[in-house]
Enzyme design. Structure first.
Site, PDB file in Angstrom:
ATOM      1  N   ASP A  24     -43.875-123.294  53.680  1.00 41.49           N
ATOM      2  CA  ASP A  24     -44.907-123.895  54.499  1.00 41.49           C
ATOM      3  C   ASP A  24     -45.698-122.745  55.127  1.00 41.49           C
ATOM      4  OD1 ASP A  24     -46.222-125.855  56.233  1.00 41.49           O
ATOM      5  OD2 ASP A  24     -44.921-125.077  57.807  1.00 41.49           O
ATOM      6  N   ASP A  62     -48.290-122.858  58.428  1.00 41.87           N
ATOM      7  CA  ASP A  62     -48.336-122.843  59.890  1.00 41.87           C
ATOM      8  C   ASP A  62     -46.960-123.111  60.487  1.00 41.87           C
ATOM      9  OD1 ASP A  62     -51.290-122.604  60.182  1.00 41.87           O
ATOM     10  OD2 ASP A  62     -51.247-124.533  59.148  1.00 41.87           O
ATOM     11  N   ASP A 100     -40.660-125.673  58.727  1.00 38.68           N
ATOM     12  CA  ASP A 100     -40.278-125.798  60.133  1.00 38.68           C
ATOM     13  C   ASP A 100     -40.343-127.234  60.640  1.00 38.68           C
ATOM     14  OD1 ASP A 100     -43.129-125.924  60.120  1.00 38.68           O
ATOM     15  OD2 ASP A 100     -43.176-125.345  62.224  1.00 38.68           O
TER      16      ASP A 100
END
Length: 221
Positions: free
Chosen positions: A12, A14, A172
């Protein structure tokens, strides 16, 4: 080196590879200012990130007085501002480049799957000088409406673009874990991103607290 158990490691963007909340918050606050709203502080914006720009704007408007009947111009304002400020405050998380270096030395293909618009993701990765390390970059709009994470479709597209093979996906959020699981990839959660929930509640296969842990973890699996 040929015995490393993974052919592909996806990330991922950001909150996983990069800490981008400062630039994203600035762009959102620009759009809110156009709407006559008060700005939000960075920590208020952090949990709004992860499901794409439209969701970010909706959350920001809701938090500052509600969504107006016509918010299309605000979306365009947010995007236009972000395009010209994509990497002013954004930084790679500590150890990320070293982890990419180690994976490359092992012959592992690395890639990015993000819900950010693909062109903005490419602009950011270019600005940080790591776009060339990625065998694939899949954005939230790459596959069309309804095909962003938590759908497994973009992770599957990443795997296909990288030529297939055993895959780990690092993220995250619960959306990253769900997308990885649906695509048959091993999920690794970082505990330093824009966490909406305690990292232990995400249901990831593994958790790391530092990028120095990533390659040794994957080597053991």
């Amino acid at each position: 080196m040929h015995d490393f158990p993974f052919a592909i490691v996806g990330f991922d963007l950001d909150g996983t590879l990069v800490d981008s909340v400062g630039d994203i918050a600035a762009a959102l606050n620009h759009a809110l200012a156009v709407a006559g709203r008060d700005p939000l502080d960075v920590e208020a914006v952090r949990p709004m990130i992860g499901l794409g720009t439209a969701h970010l704007l909706e959350q920001g408007l809701t938090a500052t007085g509600g969504i107006p009947d016509d918010s299309g111009h605000l979306y365009r304002e947010l995007i236009a501002y972000y395009e010209t400020h994509v990497a002013e405050r954004t930084r790679l998380f500590p150890g990320a480049v070293e982890a990419l270096d180690r994976l490359a030395a092992l012959g592992v293909k690395t890639a990015v799957v993000t819900n950010k618009l693909e062109r903005l993701a490419r602009d950011l990765l270019d600005a940080l000088r790591i776009a060339g390390r990625m065998a694939a970059i899949v954005g939230g709009d790459t596959l069309g409406p309804g095909k962003a994470k938590p759908s497994p479709a973009p992770v599957r597209a990443m795997i296909a673009a990288c030529g297939g093979g055993r895959t780990a996906f690092v993220g995250d959020s619960i959306h990253d874990v769900m997308a990885a699981r649906g695509a048959g990839a091993t999920s690794v959660a970082v505990d330093f991103g824009q966490l909406h929930h305690p990292v232990g509640d995400l249901g990831a296969d593994h958790v790391i607290g530092d990028y120095a842990e990533l390659v040794p973890l994957l080597a053991r699996l």
